[in-house]
Write a protein that holds these residues in place. Sequence first.
Motif, mmCIF file in Angstrom:
data_model
loop_
_atom_site.group_PDB
_atom_site.id
_atom_site.type_symbol
_atom_site.label_atom_id
_atom_site.label_comp_id
_atom_site.label_asym_id
_atom_site.label_seq_id
_atom_site.Cartn_x
_atom_site.Cartn_y
_atom_site.Cartn_z
ATOM 1 N N TYR A 69 35.085 32.882 27.327
ATOM 2 C CA TYR A 69 36.278 33.366 28.025
ATOM 3 C C TYR A 69 35.927 33.820 29.429
ATOM 4 N N LEU A 70 34.765 34.460 29.533
ATOM 5 C CA LEU A 70 34.313 34.916 30.847
ATOM 6 C C LEU A 70 34.070 33.719 31.755
ATOM 7 N N THR B 222 35.964 42.954 43.781
ATOM 8 C CA THR B 222 36.467 44.080 42.997
ATOM 9 C C THR B 222 37.647 43.642 42.141
ATOM 10 N N ILE B 223 38.554 42.903 42.770
ATOM 11 C CA ILE B 223 39.750 42.487 42.033
ATOM 12 C C ILE B 223 39.384 41.493 40.933
ATOM 13 N N ILE B 224 38.661 40.443 41.311
ATOM 14 C CA ILE B 224 38.316 39.412 40.328
ATOM 15 C C ILE B 224 37.408 40.003 39.239
ATOM 16 N N GLY B 225 36.461 40.834 39.666
ATOM 17 C CA GLY B 225 35.556 41.453 38.694
ATOM 18 C C GLY B 225 36.309 42.334 37.719
ATOM 19 N N TRP B 226 37.213 43.130 38.244
ATOM 20 C CA TRP B 226 37.954 44.060 37.394
ATOM 21 C C TRP B 226 38.712 43.304 36.302
ATOM 22 N N LEU B 227 39.219 42.124 36.678
ATOM 23 C CA LEU B 227 39.976 41.347 35.707
ATOM 24 C C LEU B 227 39.067 40.543 34.771
ATOM 25 N N SER B 228 37.845 40.237 35.210
ATOM 26 C CA SER B 228 36.992 39.331 34.427
ATOM 27 C C SER B 228 36.071 40.036 33.443
#
Lengths: 255, 342
Positions: free
Chosen positions: B128-129, B115-121
């Motif tokens: 860039y992704l 959730t955290i990494i996805g939200w930022l990515s």
Amino acid sequence: MNDTILHADNLTKHFGVLPAVQNVSLLLKRGVLHAIIGPNGAGKTTLINLLSGELHPDQGAIRYRNKEITQLLPDQISRLGIGRSYQKINIIPSFTCFENCQLAAQSRLITFMGLFCSGKQVKELHERTEKALEMVHLSHRNKTAAATMSYGEQRQLELAMILATEPELLLLDEPLAGMGNQESNQIIELLQKLAKQHTLLLVEHDMDAVFAIAQQLTVMVNGKILETGTSNQIRNSDAVQKAYLGNNVIMKNEG
Amino acid sequence: MALRPESSVFPFQTDTMISEKKSIYFFIIFLLLALFPWIIEESFYLEQLTRILILGVFAMSLDLLVGYTGIVSLGHAAFYGVGAYTLACVFQSADVINFWYALPLSLAASALSATIIGWLSIRTSGVYLLMITLAFGQMCYFFYLESPYCNGSDGILLLNKPEILWGAYNLLDLENETHFYFFVLGWFVAVFLLLKRILQAPFGQIIQGICANESRVRGLGYSTPTYKLVSFVIAGTLAGLAGFLEAAHTGFVTPAYSHWHQSGMLLVILILGGIRTLHGPVLGAAAIVLLEDLLPNITDHWKLLMGLLIIVIVLFLPNGTVSFFTRIPTQSAIQYKNKKHE
Ligand SMILES: Nc1ncnc2c1ncn2[C@@H]1O[C@H](COP(=O)(O)OP(=O)(O)OP(=O)(O)O)[C@@H](O)[C@H]1O
Ligand SMILES: [Mg+2]
């Protein structure tokens, strides 16, 4: 019934230094078919992009049903009941015709992220999708991959997709462009039918069609509004004649 | 989408007839897998198959992200590591690993990190992704390497397997190879069916639409970032599951679980096997495990050989190894059709 549904107030949008839309104000009345005409590069598509949230204006405000929507995103605006079509065909080519339309209809179902869906909802979804495809005369193409359909059919599908989202206000960017005669007559008929229950903002180059069906007309040139009025007022406007309409076009429409 | 093969105009199964026929194939394959311990009794092959199934789960989870949602991640191994390390760190000195606590904990940890990494990515795209997911993956790797709880590059040894108790009764004895195989097979089938279900649900259509034309899907009223995030979290959680299974299988967890080599290898597996199918990644996983096993017998420079093989497959089967199987029937079907016309 003639109350305002959308009020664009003094919109300005620059691309770099180029003012694509300049101090444009627009008043759409509920149930009225309002057309925008203007030469290439006049800023018509940009205006639609501003209204549908694809772009945000540098200046000005947009109110829809007395609610400020200027800074909303395209998905939020769509869910408020404003559907738009695109000048360049914008469908999902790898989906079938039916799937494209279903994707649109689905957006109005209330499900948990589309992960769970009851049988009743699936049925409702199918009905809505079929109804929308029927309205644009595309039912026979259900299983065709969208990429392989003819240009005119893709335009029709585009319309079906908006209809499937059941909007109240439709922003149509040149729905007749590149269509054959018969297809375009069908669509004009459809637009007239839709105009009875919806508010339409129609950007179109086909003057015959526009003068035949629009109740209100706005002429845009170089990002500015030149004139707004009924078709008669526009035809007889000197400014418009000078700037945009060739005399022959007028004659043709009167004759 | 760079990874999207041009030729696949009809990637979506709409014809119920074909999909029914397909489910029969899948059923037969699952049946064969279930009977495998009795068909081939050598434990070496059971071991290999267990590895393939775990890697298959891992690869399918990435396919949801890369193939179906269009989010090309180079840091998917981060969640594989989270799943494995959660098990290893929490239970490294425990006498008994209670499966009913251990697995939910691993899944929750990987879901949270996804959730955290996805939200930022997901806000980024393209190169860039790739870079941002790569960075997050390497962050996890270095965290495991440096953190005092994770025992550095030596990794953590798990002395016991998880115990699946039902009251006082042991449902499966994971110390037993065959039991462990069935345990993994059960998860494999569950993940396969879950993903199939998800992809057939409206959600599946929406993410595939996003993959093809995000702005259009957004214009239809979908909050596309939310859908991308949910897809990211599902994929991350399933990768965590794969990490948990691998940790339980080998009993050994090292930072290499999350190294970007692992993520890169997984992308290779996807491309080898066939992106945007569920069986393709599994086939790719099987190919990699078998090649890693067979090639060293032939030559010392087996990695070179493997690289060449990958290049050949990508060049001649641009839709992955699965297209080898789908291509043959279509050609014979065409010949059949031509014959009928004569
Ligand atoms: N994304 C963009 N970036 C830069 N300039 C743009 C962009 N979109 C449009 N323009 C410019 O803004 C002006 C108005 O474009 P717009 O597409 O709104 O015209 P239009 O009235 O729709 O024309 P047409 O009849 O050809 O569709 C044009 O000069 C165009 O080149
Ligand atoms: Mg335009």
